[in-house]
Design a protein around this motif. Structure first.
Motif, PDB file in Angstrom:
ATOM      1  N   UNK A  24       8.240  -3.689   5.186  1.00  0.00           N
ATOM      2  CA  UNK A  24       9.340  -3.219   4.359  1.00  0.00           C
ATOM      3  C   UNK A  24       8.814  -2.159   3.403  1.00  0.00           C
ATOM      4  N   UNK A  25       9.673  -1.196   3.115  1.00  0.00           N
ATOM      5  CA  UNK A  25       9.329  -0.133   2.177  1.00  0.00           C
ATOM      6  C   UNK A  25      10.108  -0.346   0.888  1.00  0.00           C
ATOM      7  N   UNK A  26       9.415  -0.154  -0.220  1.00  0.00           N
ATOM      8  CA  UNK A  26      10.053  -0.244  -1.528  1.00  0.00           C
ATOM      9  C   UNK A  26       9.604   0.941  -2.380  1.00  0.00           C
ATOM     10  N   UNK A  68       8.352   7.386  -8.805  1.00  0.00           N
ATOM     11  CA  UNK A  68       9.547   7.387  -7.941  1.00  0.00           C
ATOM     12  C   UNK A  68       9.404   8.294  -6.724  1.00  0.00           C
ATOM     13  N   UNK A  69       8.369   9.147  -6.696  1.00  0.00           N
ATOM     14  CA  UNK A  69       8.176  10.041  -5.556  1.00  0.00           C
ATOM     15  C   UNK A  69       7.440   9.362  -4.410  1.00  0.00           C
ATOM     16  N   UNK A  70       6.896   8.176  -4.624  1.00  0.00           N
ATOM     17  CA  UNK A  70       6.109   7.514  -3.575  1.00  0.00           C
ATOM     18  C   UNK A  70       6.723   6.184  -3.179  1.00  0.00           C
ATOM     19  N   UNK A  91       0.855  -1.178   0.000  1.00  0.00           N
ATOM     20  CA  UNK A  91       0.000   0.000   0.000  1.00  0.00           C
ATOM     21  C   UNK A  91       0.895   1.233   0.000  1.00  0.00           C
ATOM     22  N   UNK A  92       0.454   2.259  -0.707  1.00  0.00           N
ATOM     23  CA  UNK A  92       1.205   3.514  -0.711  1.00  0.00           C
ATOM     24  C   UNK A  92       1.172   4.134   0.676  1.00  0.00           C
ATOM     25  N   UNK A  93       2.257   4.790   1.057  1.00  0.00           N
ATOM     26  CA  UNK A  93       2.313   5.446   2.369  1.00  0.00           C
ATOM     27  C   UNK A  93       1.170   6.452   2.504  1.00  0.00           C
ATOM     28  N   UNK A  94       0.887   7.191   1.447  1.00  0.00           N
ATOM     29  CA  UNK A  94      -0.192   8.189   1.508  1.00  0.00           C
ATOM     30  C   UNK A  94      -1.548   7.524   1.713  1.00  0.00           C
ATOM     31  N   UNK A  95      -1.775   6.396   1.058  1.00  0.00           N
ATOM     32  CA  UNK A  95      -3.029   5.660   1.237  1.00  0.00           C
ATOM     33  C   UNK A  95      -3.120   5.107   2.654  1.00  0.00           C
ATOM     34  N   UNK A  96      -2.006   4.647   3.177  1.00  0.00           N
ATOM     35  CA  UNK A  96      -1.975   4.134   4.544  1.00  0.00           C
ATOM     36  C   UNK A  96      -2.338   5.238   5.539  1.00  0.00           C
ATOM     37  N   UNK A  97      -1.810   6.427   5.334  1.00  0.00           N
ATOM     38  CA  UNK A  97      -2.152   7.569   6.191  1.00  0.00           C
ATOM     39  C   UNK A  97      -3.650   7.855   6.119  1.00  0.00           C
TER      40      UNK A  97
END
Length: 148
Positions: A86-88, A94-96, A56-62
């Motif tokens: 883990x983050x990838x 490339x910005x997310x 999941x995208x970090x922004x979506x997780x927020x």
């Protein structure tokens, strides 16, 4: 008749307050989920929000957690240190960043899910079918009300 309604409203309000207090207490203490070791409520809820998806995208997780990106980043750093996520880099942007559960994180997710299932099984074993149906409708309506 009107007095009964007032008494019922007061009694219901007190019971709801007690439920909220008890749930609040649960939210304050770390619990162990599988091999993950002790996790705070915010950590296990983050694992839950990531879920068993590929990531999941970090922004979506927020958004899912209704917190800031900065708050999510702090939790993700702690979960990375515990080898649970883990983050990838996002291959299409490339910005997310995409966050996913490690095998240990998936184990914690399943253990947390089992805690909920066990609790629900215990509770529903004390209710008949009609009470279960009413309980589920009440929980649904309560959640909708609290999300306003």
């Amino acid at each position: 008749m009107e007095q009964k309604k007032v008494d019922r409203t007061k009694s219901g309000s007190q019971k709801l307050g007690q439920l909220i207090l008890l749930l609040g207490r649960l939210e304050k203490h770390p619990h162990t989920f599988g091999e993950a070791g002790p996790l705070t409520p915010s950590e296990i809820h983050t694992i839950d929000a990531i879920g068993m998806e590929r990531g999941v995208l970090m922004s979506e997780l927020a958004n899912r957690l209704r917190v800031t990106k900065g708050a999510v980043t702090q939790i993700i750093v702690r979960l990375e240190d515990k080898n649970l996520v883990e983050r990838t880099p996002n291959p299409t942007d490339s910005r997310s960043v995409i966050v996913s559960l490690t095998e240990k994180g998936k184990s914690a997710f399943r253990a947390h899910e089992e805690v909920h299932l066990h609790f629900y099984r215990e509770l529903s074993s004390q209710l008949d079918e009609q009470e279960i149906e009413i309980f589920e409708k009440c929980i649904e309506k309560l959640c909708i009300h609290l999300q306003k």
